[in-house]
Motif scaffolding. Structure first.
Motif, PDB file in Angstrom:
ATOM      1  N   VAL A 190      -3.757 -10.241  15.591  1.00  0.00           N
ATOM      2  CA  VAL A 190      -4.445  -8.641  15.551  1.00  0.00           C
ATOM      3  C   VAL A 190      -3.282  -7.420  15.223  1.00  0.00           C
ATOM      4  O   VAL A 190      -3.591  -6.614  14.513  1.00  0.00           O
ATOM      5  N   ALA A 191      -2.168  -7.824  15.495  1.00  0.00           N
ATOM      6  CA  ALA A 191      -1.304  -6.996  15.379  1.00  0.00           C
ATOM      7  C   ALA A 191      -0.810  -6.773  13.933  1.00  0.00           C
ATOM      8  O   ALA A 191      -0.544  -5.704  13.323  1.00  0.00           O
ATOM      9  N   LYS A 192      -0.540  -7.834  13.297  1.00  0.00           N
ATOM     10  CA  LYS A 192      -0.413  -7.955  11.846  1.00  0.00           C
ATOM     11  C   LYS A 192      -1.294  -7.374  10.837  1.00  0.00           C
ATOM     12  O   LYS A 192      -1.245  -6.476  10.023  1.00  0.00           O
ATOM     13  N   GLU A 193      -2.632  -7.532  11.442  1.00  0.00           N
ATOM     14  CA  GLU A 193      -3.946  -7.193  10.726  1.00  0.00           C
ATOM     15  C   GLU A 193      -3.812  -5.442  10.927  1.00  0.00           C
ATOM     16  O   GLU A 193      -3.966  -4.946  10.204  1.00  0.00           O
ATOM     17  N   THR A 194      -3.552  -4.935  12.052  1.00  0.00           N
ATOM     18  CA  THR A 194      -3.604  -3.570  12.406  1.00  0.00           C
ATOM     19  C   THR A 194      -2.281  -2.982  11.459  1.00  0.00           C
ATOM     20  O   THR A 194      -2.426  -2.030  11.035  1.00  0.00           O
ATOM     21  N   ALA A 195      -1.447  -3.658  11.404  1.00  0.00           N
ATOM     22  CA  ALA A 195      -0.127  -3.196  10.797  1.00  0.00           C
ATOM     23  C   ALA A 195      -0.338  -3.240   9.432  1.00  0.00           C
ATOM     24  O   ALA A 195      -0.026  -2.296   8.827  1.00  0.00           O
ATOM     25  N   GLU A 196      -1.072  -4.284   8.973  1.00  0.00           N
ATOM     26  CA  GLU A 196      -1.172  -4.090   7.450  1.00  0.00           C
ATOM     27  C   GLU A 196      -2.302  -2.983   6.998  1.00  0.00           C
ATOM     28  O   GLU A 196      -2.190  -2.429   5.926  1.00  0.00           O
ATOM     29  N   THR A 197      -3.181  -2.688   8.047  1.00  0.00           N
ATOM     30  CA  THR A 197      -4.157  -1.648   7.848  1.00  0.00           C
ATOM     31  C   THR A 197      -3.499  -0.372   7.667  1.00  0.00           C
ATOM     32  O   THR A 197      -3.384   0.433   6.523  1.00  0.00           O
ATOM     33  N   VAL A 198      -2.423  -0.081   8.575  1.00  0.00           N
ATOM     34  CA  VAL A 198      -1.654   1.059   8.700  1.00  0.00           C
ATOM     35  C   VAL A 198      -0.736   1.190   7.258  1.00  0.00           C
ATOM     36  O   VAL A 198      -0.805   2.261   6.657  1.00  0.00           O
ATOM     37  N   ALA A 199      -0.122   0.263   6.939  1.00  0.00           N
ATOM     38  CA  ALA A 199       0.697   0.038   6.075  1.00  0.00           C
ATOM     39  C   ALA A 199       0.176   0.147   4.632  1.00  0.00           C
ATOM     40  O   ALA A 199       0.815   0.565   3.632  1.00  0.00           O
ATOM     41  N   GLY A 200      -1.291   0.017   4.730  1.00  0.00           N
ATOM     42  CA  GLY A 200      -2.031   0.214   3.402  1.00  0.00           C
ATOM     43  C   GLY A 200      -2.408   1.529   2.984  1.00  0.00           C
ATOM     44  O   GLY A 200      -2.770   1.635   2.101  1.00  0.00           O
ATOM     45  N   TYR A 201      -2.114   2.569   3.973  1.00  0.00           N
ATOM     46  CA  TYR A 201      -2.230   3.991   3.605  1.00  0.00           C
ATOM     47  C   TYR A 201      -1.126   4.526   3.156  1.00  0.00           C
ATOM     48  O   TYR A 201       0.109   3.725   3.070  1.00  0.00           O
ATOM     49  N   ALA A 202      -0.875   5.582   2.790  1.00  0.00           N
ATOM     50  CA  ALA A 202       0.388   6.158   2.325  1.00  0.00           C
ATOM     51  C   ALA A 202       1.008   6.592   3.276  1.00  0.00           C
ATOM     52  O   ALA A 202       0.798   6.960   4.339  1.00  0.00           O
ATOM     53  N   ARG A 203       2.374   6.155   2.965  1.00  0.00           N
ATOM     54  CA  ARG A 203       3.431   6.148   4.014  1.00  0.00           C
ATOM     55  C   ARG A 203       3.450   7.743   4.500  1.00  0.00           C
ATOM     56  O   ARG A 203       3.867   8.048   5.759  1.00  0.00           O
ATOM     57  N   ASP A 204       3.678   8.774   3.534  1.00  0.00           N
ATOM     58  CA  ASP A 204       3.687  10.161   3.824  1.00  0.00           C
ATOM     59  C   ASP A 204       2.700  10.650   4.889  1.00  0.00           C
ATOM     60  O   ASP A 204       3.002  11.242   5.697  1.00  0.00           O
ATOM     61  N   ILE A 205       1.569  10.099   4.452  1.00  0.00           N
ATOM     62  CA  ILE A 205       0.276  10.697   5.120  1.00  0.00           C
ATOM     63  C   ILE A 205       0.284  10.180   6.734  1.00  0.00           C
ATOM     64  O   ILE A 205       0.205  10.641   7.714  1.00  0.00           O
ATOM     65  N   THR A 206       0.523   8.630   6.850  1.00  0.00           N
ATOM     66  CA  THR A 206       0.562   8.238   8.213  1.00  0.00           C
ATOM     67  C   THR A 206       1.936   8.609   9.188  1.00  0.00           C
ATOM     68  O   THR A 206       1.706   9.002  10.287  1.00  0.00           O
TER      69      THR A 206
END
Ligand code: CO8
Length: 256
Positions: free
Chosen positions: A187-203
């Motif tokens: 779940v941690a990896k899946e969540t991290a992949e979701t976050v990392a899939g967005y634009a870094r400057d925006i997150t």
């Protein structure tokens, strides 16, 4: 190259695992040095969009290394500004997820609270037991815990030193999600992949805005959010995200 942590990268997600199992991952100066070194590199690397901090099944981290602490005196603590490197880790801008299994006590709980999302196994145990060994939280715990769970609960935990399980931690708002232990890492990896899939400057901007709520009056916090909102119109991610929506396609934020 590291002795007290293990690091790995999968896609856009980096993981740092505390690795002093015999001492329940107690956080000594070497751990701090190594986490700071690795995390700073990931923070500066545009190919990494999210960082996971984790431990092992038995312990995320059972606090500062009490043996090392016990060698200090006032002069050495003050002169070395002991613990200050942890503030630099908290200040890194990359989104951070704590994946907590087992003990997250004292400094371990404080490091988890430095992360933006805390995912906890149903076996996790949290606490600020410093009072039991004649000290107090030292890397922001008295402040972050109070902001997260309120004065009444923070006082209860810090003054009694009692340990709480994942359910109580969830009920009081200390953690983001409680997860069956055997699913924690996936779940941690899946969540991290979701976050990392967005634009870094925006997150990065989004987490800065949420953190601003802790540091500001409502008025100043809203002003900060508005400035960030206007600023993101200078980011290719805004163009890509909105254009993709209007063109009814998936956005591609991280074309290298
Ligand atoms: N520091 C050093 N060694 C530790 C620590 C620690 N915090 N926690 C556990 N260990 C060691 C034990 O000494 C033991 O070593 P050994 O096998 O050589 O005797 C080994 O890990 C296993 O521990 P236990 O035998 O005690 O295992 P139990 O299952 O019986 O108990 C507990 C687990 C309840 C977690 C128990 O180990 C414990 O109470 N640990 C201490 C928890 C604590 O007080 N934490 C707070 C420390 S102070 C602090 O964090 C200050 C915050 C300031 C900033 C932090 C910056 C990082």
């Amino acid at each position: 190259m590291y002795e007290t942590i293990e690091t790995s990268v999968e896609g856009r997600v980096a993981t740092i695992r505390f690795n002093r199992p015999k001492a329940l991952n107690a956080l000594n100066s070497q751990v701090l040095e190594e986490v700071l070194d690795a995390a700073t590199k990931y923070d500066a690397d545009p190919a990494i969009g999210c960082l996971i901090l984790t431990g092992n099944e038995r312990a995320f981290a059972a606090g500062a290394d009490i043996a090392e602490l016990n060698e200090q005196d006032y002069a050495s603590m003050y002169a070395s500004n002991f613990f200050t490197g942890w503030d630099r880790i908290a200040a890194l801008r990359i989104p951070k997820i704590a994946a907590v299994s087992g003990y997250a006590l004292g400094g371990g709980c404080e490091v988890a609270m430095m992360c933006d999302i805390i995912l906890a196994a149903d076996t996790a145990k949290f606490g600020q037991p410093e009072v039991k060994i004649g000290c107090i939280p030292g890397i922001g715990g008295s402040q972050r815990l109070t902001k997260l769970v309120g004065k009444a609960r923070a006082m209860d935990l810090i003054l009694t030193g009692r340990m709480i399980d994942a359910q109580e931690a969830y009920d009081m708002g200390l953690i983001s999600r409680k997860i069956p232990a055997d699913e924690l890492l996936s779940v941690a990896k899946e969540t991290a992949e979701t976050v990392a899939g967005y634009a870094r400057d925006i997150t990065m901007m989004a987490r800065a805005c949420v953190n601003a709520a802790d540091e500001n009056s409502l008025e100043n916090g809203i002003r900060f959010e508005r400035q960030m909102y206007h600023a993101l119109f200078g980011s290719p991610a805004q163009q890509e995200g909105m254009t993709a929506f209007l063109e009814k396609r998936k956005p591609n934020f991280n074309e290298q």
